[in-house]
Scaffold this active site. Sequence first.
Site, short mmCIF file in Angstrom:
data_model
loop_
_atom_site.label_atom_id
_atom_site.label_comp_id
_atom_site.label_asym_id
_atom_site.label_seq_id
_atom_site.Cartn_x
_atom_site.Cartn_y
_atom_site.Cartn_z
N TYR A 211 0.85 -1.19 0.00
CA TYR A 211 0.00 0.00 0.00
C TYR A 211 0.88 1.24 0.00
O TYR A 211 2.02 1.21 0.46
CB TYR A 211 -1.00 0.02 1.17
CG TYR A 211 -0.41 0.05 2.55
CD1 TYR A 211 -0.05 -1.13 3.20
CD2 TYR A 211 -0.24 1.25 3.24
CE1 TYR A 211 0.48 -1.11 4.48
CE2 TYR A 211 0.28 1.28 4.53
CZ TYR A 211 0.63 0.09 5.14
OH TYR A 211 1.15 0.11 6.41
N ARG B 173 -12.56 -3.95 6.56
CA ARG B 173 -12.27 -3.12 5.39
C ARG B 173 -13.39 -3.33 4.38
O ARG B 173 -13.37 -4.31 3.61
CB ARG B 173 -10.92 -3.53 4.76
CG ARG B 173 -9.71 -3.33 5.64
CD ARG B 173 -9.38 -1.85 5.85
NE ARG B 173 -8.21 -1.70 6.72
CZ ARG B 173 -8.24 -1.72 8.05
NH1 ARG B 173 -9.40 -1.87 8.69
NH2 ARG B 173 -7.13 -1.58 8.74
N ASP C 138 -3.32 -2.95 16.28
CA ASP C 138 -2.46 -4.15 16.15
C ASP C 138 -1.49 -4.22 17.34
O ASP C 138 -1.22 -5.30 17.88
CB ASP C 138 -1.65 -4.11 14.86
CG ASP C 138 -2.52 -3.79 13.65
OD1 ASP C 138 -3.72 -4.11 13.69
OD2 ASP C 138 -1.99 -3.20 12.69
P1 ADP Z 1 -7.59 0.56 15.53
O1 ADP Z 1 -6.18 0.91 15.13
O2 ADP Z 1 -7.87 -0.91 15.41
O3 ADP Z 1 -8.65 1.42 14.93
P2 ADP Z 1 -8.02 2.07 17.97
O4 ADP Z 1 -8.01 3.31 17.15
O5 ADP Z 1 -9.25 1.75 18.75
O6 ADP Z 1 -7.63 0.79 17.11
O7 ADP Z 1 -6.78 2.17 18.97
C1 ADP Z 1 -6.31 1.07 19.67
C2 ADP Z 1 -5.78 1.50 21.02
O8 ADP Z 1 -4.73 2.44 20.83
C3 ADP Z 1 -6.79 2.21 21.91
O9 ADP Z 1 -7.59 1.28 22.62
C4 ADP Z 1 -5.87 3.01 22.82
O10 ADP Z 1 -5.36 2.14 23.84
C5 ADP Z 1 -4.72 3.38 21.90
N1 ADP Z 1 -4.87 4.72 21.29
C6 ADP Z 1 -5.38 5.02 20.07
N2 ADP Z 1 -5.34 6.36 19.85
C7 ADP Z 1 -4.79 6.92 20.96
C8 ADP Z 1 -4.48 8.26 21.39
N3 ADP Z 1 -4.72 9.33 20.59
N4 ADP Z 1 -3.91 8.45 22.61
C9 ADP Z 1 -3.66 7.39 23.43
N5 ADP Z 1 -3.94 6.12 23.10
C10 ADP Z 1 -4.49 5.86 21.89
#
Ligand code: ADP
Length: 309
Positions: A87, A164, A253
Site C-alpha cells: 500500500y 475493510r 495491532d
Molecule cells: P484501531 O487501530 O484498530 O482502529 P483504535 O483506534 O481503537 O484501534 O486504537 C487502539 C488503542 O490504541 C486504543 O484502545 C488506545 O489504547 C490506543 N490509542 C489510540 N489512539 C490513541 C491516542 N490518541 N492516545 C492514546 N492512546 C491511543
Amino acid sequence: MSLDLVCLGEPLVELNQTRPDEPLLRLGHGGDTSNCAIAAARLGLKVGYWTRLGADPLGDSFLELWRREGVDASRVPRDPEAPTGLYVVTHGRDGHHFSYLRRGSAASRMRPEDLPETWLRGTRVLHASAISQAISTSACDTVFRAFEIVRAAGGAIAYDTNYRPALWPATRARAIVREAARMADILLPGLEDARALFGLEQPEAILDHLLDLGPKVVALTLGAAGAIVATPQRRERLAAHRVAAVDATGAGDAFDGAFLAVYLRTGDPFGAGRFANAAAALATTGFGAVAPLPTREAVEALLDRGDVG
Ligand code: ADP
C-alpha cells in the site's frame, strides 16, 4: 519448537510519502497480523507468522524483518506467480490517504491444504483478523481451517474484527465475522468496526452481543477514548494514556500483540488490557506501524507514570 502465538494473514509492504508534495516514498512494513506478531515478539512471546509471500524482493524484505524481530516464518510458502501486496500512503492537505495494491497478491492465494499442520498444533494461541479472511475466499477458508486445527490441538483462538468494507460485501463480512467470533476465545474488536459490523451503537450493547457469541474475553478498543475489557463476570473501562500521538496507524495491532503477550503469561485479561492500553498509546507516538512498537520497559515506564486522560 513450540510457540506461544502464531499470527496468520496478509503482510503488506508500505510505501510512505515522506513529505507532502515530494515524490519520495519510504519503504516500510505493515499488515495488521504482521504488526501484531512483531508487537508480541518485542514483548517477549515466542511468535510465528504464516502467510503466502511473493517470490520477490518485497517478500524477501518481510523474511528479513521477521528474522530481525525473532518471529518464526520458517513455514511460509513463496509464490512464483503472484506478488507480495503493498500500500502507498500519500499526504495531502486533507490528511493522509491509503492506496492498496493487494488484489491477486500471493497472500490472497493461500490455501487450506498448504497449512503447516504440525507446526500449528504446537502453538498456544492462533491470531487472525477479518482482513485475513476478506482478501479472498481461499484465505477465508484457510483461516477457518487453521482455527479448527489449533482448537483440536487444545490451543486458543484470538480474532480482531478489523473491517475493510472495500474488500468484501457487507453481508458476507457480517456472516463470516460472526462465525469467527463464535469460534474465538479472545475477541479484539475496534469500536467503529463493531458498530458497522453488528449494527449496534453503544459499547456496552456491543460487549453484551459479543460475549453472547461465546468468547471468554472481549477487549473493545475505543481509539483516543481508551478501551473496555469484558468477561462474562466483569468489565473494566480504561482511559487512554495522555501521549503526544502523531500517527495512530497500527495502534489496534499494537494493542492486540501487547494484550496477548500479557494474557498468555498471566491469564489476567484486565492486567493485559491495562498493559495493552499503554503499549498502544506508545505506538501512536511515532510514524509507521512497526517502528514505534514498544518494549516491555517502555510500557512499564508509562504505566508507572500513570498519566491517563
Ligand atoms: P484501531 O487501530 O484498530 O482502529 P483504535 O483506534 O481503537 O484501534 O486504537 C487502539 C488503542 O490504541 C486504543 O484502545 C488506545 O489504547 C490506543 N490509542 C489510540 N489512539 C490513541 C491516542 N490518541 N492516545 C492514546 N492512546 C491511543
